[in-house]
Design a protein around this motif. Structure first.
Motif, short mmCIF file in Angstrom:
data_model
loop_
_atom_site.label_atom_id
_atom_site.label_comp_id
_atom_site.label_asym_id
_atom_site.label_seq_id
_atom_site.Cartn_x
_atom_site.Cartn_y
_atom_site.Cartn_z
N ASN A 141 12.21 8.06 1.02
CA ASN A 141 12.54 9.45 0.90
C ASN A 141 13.19 9.60 -0.46
O ASN A 141 14.54 9.25 -0.48
CB ASN A 141 13.28 9.95 2.00
N LEU A 142 12.60 9.69 -1.67
CA LEU A 142 13.21 9.70 -2.92
C LEU A 142 13.26 11.29 -3.42
O LEU A 142 12.73 12.20 -2.78
CB LEU A 142 12.06 8.99 -3.89
N PRO A 143 14.15 11.36 -4.51
CA PRO A 143 14.25 12.64 -5.05
C PRO A 143 12.73 12.92 -5.70
O PRO A 143 12.05 12.18 -6.22
CB PRO A 143 15.11 12.23 -6.53
N PHE A 144 12.39 14.08 -5.53
CA PHE A 144 11.05 14.63 -6.07
C PHE A 144 10.74 14.24 -7.49
O PHE A 144 9.67 14.14 -7.78
CB PHE A 144 10.96 16.40 -5.54
N SER A 145 11.89 14.40 -8.25
CA SER A 145 11.63 13.99 -9.66
C SER A 145 11.28 12.63 -9.90
O SER A 145 10.91 12.36 -10.87
CB SER A 145 12.84 14.35 -10.43
N VAL A 146 11.52 11.80 -8.69
CA VAL A 146 11.17 10.42 -8.93
C VAL A 146 9.48 10.06 -8.12
O VAL A 146 8.87 9.36 -8.79
CB VAL A 146 12.28 9.45 -8.51
N SER A 147 9.71 10.74 -7.04
CA SER A 147 8.31 10.55 -6.23
C SER A 147 7.00 10.71 -6.90
O SER A 147 6.25 10.16 -6.66
CB SER A 147 8.64 11.20 -5.00
N THR A 148 6.96 11.90 -7.56
CA THR A 148 5.89 12.25 -8.17
C THR A 148 5.49 11.37 -9.23
O THR A 148 4.34 10.59 -9.30
CB THR A 148 5.71 13.69 -8.76
N PRO A 149 6.39 10.98 -10.52
CA PRO A 149 6.00 10.06 -11.20
C PRO A 149 5.56 8.74 -10.70
O PRO A 149 4.65 8.00 -11.12
CB PRO A 149 7.05 9.81 -12.27
N LEU A 150 6.40 8.33 -9.59
CA LEU A 150 6.27 6.94 -8.97
C LEU A 150 4.81 6.71 -8.41
O LEU A 150 4.18 5.99 -8.60
CB LEU A 150 7.32 6.77 -8.04
N GLU A 156 -2.03 4.24 -10.30
CA GLU A 156 -2.51 3.34 -11.40
C GLU A 156 -2.70 1.94 -10.97
O GLU A 156 -3.45 1.10 -11.04
CB GLU A 156 -1.93 3.69 -12.49
N ASN A 157 -1.54 1.41 -10.15
CA ASN A 157 -1.47 0.26 -9.73
C ASN A 157 -2.72 0.05 -8.66
O ASN A 157 -3.32 -1.21 -8.67
CB ASN A 157 -0.08 -0.14 -9.07
N VAL A 158 -2.79 0.94 -7.99
CA VAL A 158 -3.86 0.78 -6.84
C VAL A 158 -5.36 0.24 -7.62
O VAL A 158 -6.11 -0.42 -7.50
CB VAL A 158 -4.02 2.02 -5.91
N SER A 159 -5.37 1.37 -8.72
CA SER A 159 -6.76 1.00 -9.28
C SER A 159 -6.69 -0.26 -10.10
O SER A 159 -7.97 -0.78 -10.15
CB SER A 159 -6.87 2.46 -10.36
N LYS A 160 -5.83 -0.78 -10.59
CA LYS A 160 -6.00 -1.91 -11.29
C LYS A 160 -5.55 -3.03 -10.39
O LYS A 160 -5.38 -4.33 -10.83
CB LYS A 160 -4.70 -1.79 -12.67
N LYS A 161 -5.27 -2.92 -9.14
CA LYS A 161 -4.87 -4.10 -8.17
C LYS A 161 -3.77 -4.72 -8.63
O LYS A 161 -3.79 -5.87 -8.56
CB LYS A 161 -6.15 -4.82 -7.80
N ASN A 162 -2.83 -4.09 -9.37
CA ASN A 162 -1.56 -4.71 -9.67
C ASN A 162 -0.24 -4.41 -9.04
O ASN A 162 -0.46 -3.46 -8.13
CB ASN A 162 -1.43 -5.11 -11.13
N GLY A 163 0.90 -4.54 -9.52
CA GLY A 163 2.24 -4.01 -8.76
C GLY A 163 2.16 -4.40 -7.69
O GLY A 163 1.76 -5.31 -7.08
N PRO A 164 2.68 -3.37 -6.38
CA PRO A 164 2.58 -3.91 -5.04
C PRO A 164 1.15 -4.34 -4.45
O PRO A 164 1.35 -4.64 -3.40
CB PRO A 164 3.23 -2.35 -4.48
N PHE A 165 0.23 -4.02 -5.34
CA PHE A 165 -1.15 -4.01 -4.90
C PHE A 165 -1.73 -5.50 -5.31
O PHE A 165 -2.85 -5.69 -4.89
CB PHE A 165 -2.05 -2.70 -5.10
N ILE A 166 -1.02 -5.97 -5.75
CA ILE A 166 -1.48 -7.68 -5.77
C ILE A 166 -1.40 -8.48 -4.64
O ILE A 166 -2.17 -9.38 -4.41
CB ILE A 166 -0.66 -8.46 -6.86
N TYR A 167 -0.87 -7.85 -3.55
CA TYR A 167 -0.91 -8.23 -2.36
C TYR A 167 -2.10 -7.86 -1.37
O TYR A 167 -2.15 -8.29 -0.30
CB TYR A 167 0.44 -7.89 -1.54
N GLY A 168 -2.84 -6.94 -1.93
CA GLY A 168 -3.97 -6.33 -1.21
C GLY A 168 -3.73 -4.80 -1.04
O GLY A 168 -2.60 -4.13 -1.83
N ARG A 169 -4.16 -4.06 -0.03
CA ARG A 169 -4.23 -2.67 -0.08
C ARG A 169 -2.79 -2.14 0.81
O ARG A 169 -3.02 -1.71 1.76
CB ARG A 169 -5.47 -2.18 0.68
N THR A 170 -1.71 -2.47 0.19
CA THR A 170 -0.46 -2.12 0.81
C THR A 170 -0.17 -0.73 1.15
O THR A 170 -0.64 0.16 0.12
CB THR A 170 0.63 -2.65 -0.55
#
Ligand code: SAM
Length: 345
Positions: A141-150, A156-170
Motif C-alpha cells: 500500500n504505497l502513496p499514489f504518487s509512487v504506485s503509478t510510476p512503479l 516494463e520489467n514484465v515485458s523484459k522478464k527482468n527486475g522482480p520477474f527474473i524469478y518468473g511470473r511474480t
C-alpha cells in the motif's frame, strides 16, 4: 495489548497494536509523503488474502510504514518477508516486528523505485516463464504518487522478464487510487479505458479485487482506494517491445475525445503524415473514426505489428517525436531574440 487479526498457522507473539506503535514512535503521517495508514487488521488480512496462499512464500512488502499489512503477511506463515521502507522513522517499529518473527524478516531502508529486485530473493525460487508463478509475491500500500510510476516500471520489467520477474511470473497485490484501478482494469468502450488499461492488460491478468473506502485510513485521504492483483501472462497479448507498444498506445490516446486517427497520425512526421496514417490504419484494419477508448486489444496488436513493419522499412521512423517537432516549429515562429535566448538556456 495483543495484536488482533486472523489466527493463522503462524502467530506473532503479543505485540503493541499498530496504533500503539504509531504513538510509541511518534509516527505522525506526513501529508507531503501521502502517508495514510491502515490500522484495522481485518482489513489488512483481507488485502493479504488477495495474494492467495502465502504459506512458505517469499514476500516483498513495499512501504510497510507502521506495519499493519506486515503483521497480516507474517500471520499468513510466510517463509521470508523483505520490507522496503523509505522513511527511517518506521524502521524501529519494523525491527520490533522482526524480533517477534525471528529469522523471517529482512528490513531494507531504501526507495523501492531504485531498489534492485533482481537479487531480492533466493535463486532456487526461479521458475521458467511458462511454468506456474514462483512462490514469490509483492504486496504493498504505497502513496499514489509512487504506485503509478512503479507499476509502469514493473510492467516494463514484465515485458523484459527482468527486475522482480527474473524469478518468473511474480504476482503483485497493490493498492491504487480507485480511479487508477478502474483505468488499469477498464474494458474496451469503458469510460476509464486509457493507456494504463492497454499497457497492463496486454502483459498481465489484472483484477480489481475490492474498494477500501477512504475513511478506513488514518488520516483519511481525499479518495477511495482499490486493491489490484496482477499475474503476468505467459504470452503477452501484443508481442512487440515495450517501448514500441508504449509509443503506439500513448499516441492513440493523445486526443481522447477525437477520432483515433488524430492521435495515431502523431506517429508520423508532418511531411508524410496523412499517407502513412492511412497506410497504417488500412493494414491494421482499424476504423479511423473509432474513439481511442473503443479500440480493442486486437486493434492495438494490429497497429503495433504494422507500425513495427513500417519502422523496419524506415529505420528513422521510430525515433520520430511529435512533441519535439511541435517544439521546433514553435521556436521557428518565435521572434529571433526570444528563440536565441531559449536556445542558450
Ligand atoms: N503500508 C502502510 C499501511 O498500509 O498502513 C503504510 C502506507 S503509506 C500510504 C505508504 C508507505 O510507503 C509509507 O510508509 C511511506 O514512507 C512508504 N514509501 C513512500 N514512498 C516509498 C518509496 N519510494 N519506497 C519505499 N517506501 C516508500
Amino acid at each position: 495489548m495483543a495484536a488482533r487479526g486472523r489466527v493463522a498457522a503462524f502467530n506473532l507473539p503479543p505485540l503493541p497494536t499498530v496504533g500503539e506503535i504509531i504513538k510509541l514512535f511518534r509516527l505522525q503521517a506526513q501529508k507531503q509523503l501521502s502517508q495514510n495508514f491502515l490500522l484495522d487488521l481485518r482489513l489488512t488480512d483481507k488485502i493479504v488474502r488477495q495474494a492467495g496462499k502465502l504459506k512458505n512464500a517469499h514476500v516483498c512488502e513495499v512501504g510497510p510504514g507502521p506495519g499493519g499489512i506486515t503483521r497480516s503477511i507474517l500471520n499468513a506463515d510466510v517463509e521470508q518477508l523483505l520490507l522496503v521502507e523509505k522513511d527511517p522513522r518506521f524502521i524501529p517499529g519494523l525491527q520490533m516486528l522482526s524480533e517477534a518473527a525471528p529469522g523471517k524478516v529482512r528490513i531494507v531502508h531504501g526507495d523501492i523505485l531504485t531498489f534492485k529486485m533482481e537479487k531480492a530473493f533466493p535463486k532456487h525460487l526461479k521458475k521458467n516463464w511458462e511454468d506456474e508463478p514462483p512462490n514469490i509475491h509483492i504486496i504493498g500500500n504505497l502513496p499514489f504518487s509512487v504506485s503509478t510510476p512503479l507499476i509502469i516500471k514493473w510492467l516494463e520489467n514484465v515485458s523484459k522478464k527482468n527486475g522482480p520477474f527474473i524469478y518468473g511470473r511474480t504476482q503483485m497485490t497493490l493498492t491504487f487510487q480507485k480511479e487508477v484501478a478502474e483505468r488499469l482494469t477498464a474494458n474496451t468502450g469503458g469510460k476509464q479505458r486509457s493507456r494504463l488499461s492497454i499497457m497492463s492488460q496486454h502483459l498481465c491478468t489484472v483484477e480489481n479485487r475490492f474498494v477500501i473506502p477512504g475513511q478506513a485510513f488514518v488520516p483519511k485521504p481525499e479518495v477511495d482506494v482499490a486493491v489490484v492483483h496482477f499475474t503476468p501472462l505467459v504470452q503477452p497479448k501484443i508481442q512487440q517491445p515495450f517501448e514500441l507498444v508504449e509509443k503506439v498506445v500513448r499516441s492513440a490516446f493523445q486526443f481522447r475525445r477525437k477520432h483515433c486517427f488524430r492521435g495515431i497520425e502523431t506517429l508520423f512526421p508532418e511531411s508524410e503524415r496523412l499517407k502513412k496514417t492511412e497506410e497504417l490504419m488500412m493494414a491494421a484494419d482499424v476504423d479511423p473514426t473509432l474513439r481511442p477508448f473503443q479500440l480493442s486489444m486486437s486493434h492495438f496488436r494490429n497497429l503495433c505489428n504494422t507500425y513495427r513493419k513500417m519502422c523496419e522499412e524506415d529505420p528513422s521512423l521510430f525515433a520520430y517525436d511529435y512533441r519535439e517537432e511541435l517544439k521546433q516549429k514553435k521556436r521557428q515562429h518565435l521572434p529571433k531574440s526570444t528563440s536565441q535566448t531559449e536556445q542558450t538556456e
